[in-house]
Design a protein around this motif. Structure first.
Motif, PDB file in Angstrom:
ATOM      1  N   PHE A   1       7.579  -7.892  -7.278  1.00  0.00           N
ATOM      2  CA  PHE A   1       8.329  -7.834  -6.025  1.00  0.00           C
ATOM      3  C   PHE A   1       7.543  -8.623  -4.990  1.00  0.00           C
ATOM      4  CE2 PHE A   1       5.467  -4.219  -5.944  1.00  0.00           C
ATOM      5  CZ  PHE A   1       5.024  -4.151  -4.636  1.00  0.00           C
ATOM      6  N   TYR A   2       8.190  -8.889  -3.857  1.00  0.00           N
ATOM      7  CA  TYR A   2       7.591  -9.780  -2.875  1.00  0.00           C
ATOM      8  C   TYR A   2       7.507  -9.086  -1.513  1.00  0.00           C
ATOM      9  CZ  TYR A   2       9.089 -13.186  -6.386  1.00  0.00           C
ATOM     10  OH  TYR A   2       9.303 -13.865  -7.559  1.00  0.00           O
ATOM     11  N   LYS A   3       6.425  -9.363  -0.817  1.00  0.00           N
ATOM     12  CA  LYS A   3       6.284  -8.955   0.570  1.00  0.00           C
ATOM     13  C   LYS A   3       6.438 -10.204   1.437  1.00  0.00           C
ATOM     14  CE  LYS A   3       3.048  -6.977   3.928  1.00  0.00           C
ATOM     15  NZ  LYS A   3       1.612  -6.676   4.190  1.00  0.00           N
TER      16      LYS A   3
ATOM     17  N   LYS B   1       6.976  -8.916  11.900  1.00  0.00           N
ATOM     18  CA  LYS B   1       7.856  -8.121  11.022  1.00  0.00           C
ATOM     19  C   LYS B   1       7.345  -8.227   9.591  1.00  0.00           C
ATOM     20  CE  LYS B   1      12.824  -7.823   9.820  1.00  0.00           C
ATOM     21  NZ  LYS B   1      13.152  -6.547  10.445  1.00  0.00           N
ATOM     22  N   GLU B   2       7.614  -7.213   8.768  1.00  0.00           N
ATOM     23  CA  GLU B   2       7.335  -7.279   7.338  1.00  0.00           C
ATOM     24  C   GLU B   2       8.460  -6.584   6.578  1.00  0.00           C
ATOM     25  OE1 GLU B   2       3.593  -5.252   6.638  1.00  0.00           O
ATOM     26  OE2 GLU B   2       4.634  -3.375   6.228  1.00  0.00           O
ATOM     27  N   GLU B   3       8.788  -7.157   5.426  1.00  0.00           N
ATOM     28  CA  GLU B   3       9.820  -6.571   4.571  1.00  0.00           C
ATOM     29  C   GLU B   3       9.446  -6.796   3.111  1.00  0.00           C
ATOM     30  OE1 GLU B   3      13.982  -7.105   5.303  1.00  0.00           O
ATOM     31  OE2 GLU B   3      13.652  -7.616   7.406  1.00  0.00           O
ATOM     32  N   TYR B   4      10.046  -5.986   2.229  1.00  0.00           N
ATOM     33  CA  TYR B   4       9.809  -6.107   0.791  1.00  0.00           C
ATOM     34  C   TYR B   4      11.131  -6.391   0.095  1.00  0.00           C
ATOM     35  CZ  TYR B   4       5.221  -4.036   1.678  1.00  0.00           C
ATOM     36  OH  TYR B   4       3.948  -3.795   2.139  1.00  0.00           O
ATOM     37  N   THR B   5      11.064  -7.176  -0.973  1.00  0.00           N
ATOM     38  CA  THR B   5      12.277  -7.515  -1.715  1.00  0.00           C
ATOM     39  C   THR B   5      11.932  -7.798  -3.183  1.00  0.00           C
ATOM     40  OG1 THR B   5      14.131  -9.062  -1.874  1.00  0.00           O
ATOM     41  CG2 THR B   5      12.061  -9.946  -1.063  1.00  0.00           C
ATOM     42  N   PHE B   6      12.882  -7.496  -4.054  1.00  0.00           N
ATOM     43  CA  PHE B   6      12.735  -7.866  -5.456  1.00  0.00           C
ATOM     44  C   PHE B   6      13.363  -9.235  -5.730  1.00  0.00           C
ATOM     45  CE2 PHE B   6      12.093  -3.289  -5.812  1.00  0.00           C
ATOM     46  CZ  PHE B   6      11.038  -3.224  -6.730  1.00  0.00           C
ATOM     47  N   LYS B   7      14.120  -9.737  -4.762  1.00  0.00           N
ATOM     48  CA  LYS B   7      14.766 -11.040  -4.915  1.00  0.00           C
ATOM     49  C   LYS B   7      13.830 -12.135  -4.443  1.00  0.00           C
ATOM     50  CE  LYS B   7      18.211 -10.028  -2.262  1.00  0.00           C
ATOM     51  NZ  LYS B   7      19.498 -10.174  -1.528  1.00  0.00           N
TER      52      LYS B   7
ATOM     53  N   THR C   1       4.085 -13.008  -0.460  1.00  0.00           N
ATOM     54  CA  THR C   1       3.042 -12.502  -1.348  1.00  0.00           C
ATOM     55  C   THR C   1       3.696 -11.766  -2.504  1.00  0.00           C
ATOM     56  OG1 THR C   1       1.632 -12.176   0.598  1.00  0.00           O
ATOM     57  CG2 THR C   1       0.895 -11.203  -1.463  1.00  0.00           C
ATOM     58  N   ALA C   2       3.307 -12.109  -3.725  1.00  0.00           N
ATOM     59  CA  ALA C   2       3.857 -11.468  -4.917  1.00  0.00           C
ATOM     60  C   ALA C   2       2.977 -10.287  -5.332  1.00  0.00           C
ATOM     61  CB  ALA C   2       3.948 -12.478  -6.059  1.00  0.00           C
ATOM     62  N   TYR C   3       3.628  -9.178  -5.723  1.00  0.00           N
ATOM     63  CA  TYR C   3       2.917  -7.973  -6.142  1.00  0.00           C
ATOM     64  C   TYR C   3       3.454  -7.505  -7.498  1.00  0.00           C
ATOM     65  CZ  TYR C   3       0.844  -7.342  -1.515  1.00  0.00           C
ATOM     66  OH  TYR C   3       0.115  -7.510  -0.362  1.00  0.00           O
ATOM     67  N   GLY C   4       2.540  -7.088  -8.343  1.00  0.00           N
ATOM     68  CA  GLY C   4       2.903  -6.432  -9.586  1.00  0.00           C
ATOM     69  C   GLY C   4       2.726  -4.936  -9.447  1.00  0.00           C
TER      70      GLY C   4
ATOM     71  N   LEU D   1      -0.536 -10.259  -6.974  1.00  0.00           N
ATOM     72  CA  LEU D   1      -0.616 -11.247  -8.049  1.00  0.00           C
ATOM     73  C   LEU D   1      -1.042 -12.617  -7.539  1.00  0.00           C
ATOM     74  CD1 LEU D   1       2.674 -10.417 -10.010  1.00  0.00           C
ATOM     75  CD2 LEU D   1       0.352  -9.665 -10.558  1.00  0.00           C
ATOM     76  N   SER D   2      -0.533 -12.998  -6.374  1.00  0.00           N
ATOM     77  CA  SER D   2      -0.814 -14.335  -5.861  1.00  0.00           C
ATOM     78  C   SER D   2      -2.164 -14.347  -5.157  1.00  0.00           C
ATOM     79  CB  SER D   2       0.298 -14.783  -4.908  1.00  0.00           C
ATOM     80  OG  SER D   2       0.554 -13.779  -3.952  1.00  0.00           O
ATOM     81  N   SER D   3      -2.873 -15.443  -5.299  1.00  0.00           N
ATOM     82  CA  SER D   3      -4.188 -15.544  -4.662  1.00  0.00           C
ATOM     83  C   SER D   3      -4.107 -16.228  -3.312  1.00  0.00           C
ATOM     84  CB  SER D   3      -5.159 -16.312  -5.569  1.00  0.00           C
ATOM     85  OG  SER D   3      -4.667 -17.632  -5.804  1.00  0.00           O
TER      86      SER D   3
END
Length: 542
Positions: free
Chosen positions: A62-64, A85-91, A108-111, A116-118
């Motif tokens: 998912f992504y932040k 602002k901050e939001e999370y999405t799977f798209k 930013t990608a999260y597992g 995940l992303s550096s």
């Protein structure tokens, strides 16, 4: 049978643990080299709604998405970016919130087990690239032709006081320029004070082709950036003419909230002499009609062509509804009421962490033409913590003191940021002692009601720009008055010194680039105010 069930559950748990371990090792050892995967983003926009898409990660995640503005760099130790602002999405897409300033997006990608992303990828909003130019929102094509009197709307330019609109019979002599076209010029006007206009194209319908473009100007009518890229207008003379005011909600800052004293704005309508705004606690009986709503709570008629200030505080929780209609010189409604817009007042206004109290510098607005509902001109937008805006335009220090019981006590914030008295600086009818007495009254009311008073020193002003903007003289003794008032403020246990950050190179006046009108800080000025406050969080009661 029991052994079989126990065995199955044990097998299932072992499988889940093994799977989780595999996922953990995959993510932590970067088995698929995910840290080197580069996210690339693209933007698409239609009718002012923008979407950001990016390359999908080759791994379930998912992504932040963080939305930032850049800080000014003028306050020591401030970070480079301020989060809006901050939001999370799977798209791998995101509906970009409309903004009225340059903004930046970090994806930013999260597992399951963390990031995940550096590399933190910062992507800039494409509407604010150099050179600065307005970006048209409405496009009139063969598939979507304009009426003979259409609305032309574009993204607002930060600190643009007014705009110059040009109609052409063909492409301009040159793009990316600040000069009017010589060969294809039809007409131009500088009487455009917001990011849109309803324009009468009927005198030009005999032209084989019709183009338009617009540029922003400052208070001295000097160009801010260049003309927008010329857009052709396809016109269908049989298409109905828009017959209602167009609400101006195109460039709204993320997390928009009306101040306690709301302000409403719209795009000016062709042929209007004045406007009537009505406010309701319930939706109107009928949308887009011509009759005033029977149950409306408040209404006001204004000659201002694009905004209306509510003179009453709207602090009671709930949803509010408002709309506006245009009226011609004969007193007749032009067309119908606008669409109905809403805003909400939260039900947790009692005892918030912080509130901002004072005059128009607190209420918001700037660059002469932007009202307090343009949140990019509010210093509370750039604070690191939420703060309720209890500012009111036009206040003297005495007016702020007089409304304290009515406007501050029902909210009773833990911390109250106080900035009032700037209107008294320029008026010779007010002395420094009068302002100090009012500030002391506000201070004592705070102490008596368990509110920490955090007093902000008054910024300097610029009499030459005040005269240019308002055609009013400034008290020649303004500087000595300011010095006395600020010296008083610095005797208090909790204060934040804004004054030193706003001088020009002579250390005599407000730096002109901070305030078009010499009084109200514009976007950079409001950012500086917030950055100074953010750097002094120790004065706030936690």
């Amino acid at each position: 049978m029991r052994k079989i069930i126990v065995g199955f559950i044990t097998f299932l748990l072992l499988t889940l643990c093994f799977t989780a371990l595999c996922v953990f090792l995959t993510e932590k050892t970067d088995l698929f080299n995910l840290k080197n995967f580069k996210i690339e983003a693209t933007f698409t926009e239609e009718n002012g709604k923008m979407t950001m898409d990016w390359t999908r990660y080759p791994y379930p995640c998912f992504y932040k998405v963080d939305v930032y503005s850049k800080t000014t760099g003028k306050v020591p130790d401030s970070p480079e970016y301020h989060q809006l602002k901050e939001e999370y999405t799977f798209k791998n897409s995101y509906d970009v919130p409309t903004t009225a300033i340059p903004t930046y997006y970090r994806i930013t990608a999260y597992g399951i087990f963390g990031k995940l992303s550096s590399d933190d990828i910062f992507v800039s909003n494409p509407n604010y690239n150099n050179p600065i130019r307005p970006i048209p929102i409405y496009k009139y094509t063969t598939d979507n032709p304009a009426s003979p009197i259409p609305y032309l709307v574009w993204h607002s330019i930060p600190d643009g006081v007014l705009y110059e609109l040009e109609l052409l019979s063909g492409p301009p002599d040159e793009e990316n320029t600040t000069t009017l076209s010589k060969t294809n010029h039809l007409m131009s006007t500088q009487k455009v004070f917001t990011n849109g206009i309803q324009i009468d194209l009927r005198p030009y319908l005999n032209q084989p082709r019709l183009f338009w473009r617009v540029r922003a100007l400052n208070l001295r009518k000097e160009p801010i950036g260049v003309f927008s890229t010329a857009e052709q207008i396809m016109v269908d003379s049989s298409k109905p003419i828009p017959n209602k005011p167009l609400l101006n909600n195109f460039d709204v800052m993320p997390g928009f909230k009306q101040p306690i004293y709301p302000v409403f704005h719209w795009i000016p309508m062709f042929g209007a002499d004045r406007y009537e705004v009505e406010l309701m606690a319930q939706p109107p009986v009928e949308e887009n009609n011509t009759v005033a709503t029977p149950h409306r709570a408040w209404a006001k008629t204004v000659t201002d062509s694009f905004s209306c200030y509510d003179e009453y505080p709207r602090r009671y929780a709930g949803k509010y509804y408002w709309r506006v209609r245009a009226v011609n010189l004969r007193g007749e409604t032009i067309g119908v009421f606008s669409d109905t817009d809403t805003f909400e007042v939260e039900n947790n206004l009692t005892r918030p962490f912080a509130a901002a109290f004072g005059d128009s510098i607190t209420h918001g607005g700037g660059a002469v033409s932007f009202s307090p509902c343009s949140m990019q001109y509010s210093y509370t937008t750039y604070l690191d913590f939420p703060a309720i805006n209890i500012g009111r335009s036009g206040d003297t220090s005495k007016m702020s003191l007089d409304r304290f019981d009515n406007d501050v006590l029902p909210i009773k914030p833990v911390n109250l940021m106080i900035l009032t008295g700037s209107n008294c600086l320029r008026d010779s009818n007010f002395t420094a002692e009068m302002v100090i007495s009012d500030l002391e009254g506000i201070y004592q009311k705070c102490i008596s009601n368990d509110i920490r008073p955090i007093m902000l020193t008054l910024p300097p002003i610029n009499p030459a720009n005040i005269m240019l903007a308002f055609r009013t003289p400034t008290d020649p003794n303004w500087f000595s008055k300011m010095a006395k008032i600020n010296a008083y403020i610095k005797t208090k246990p909790y204060y934040i010194d804004l004054e030193p950050y706003f001088y020009d190179y002579t250390h005599s006046f407000m730096e002109p680039s901070f305030a078009n009108d010499g009084l109200h800080p514009d976007i950079m000025g409001k950012m500086i105010m917030a950055e100074v406050i953010n750097s002094h969080k120790e004065v706030f009661k936690q």
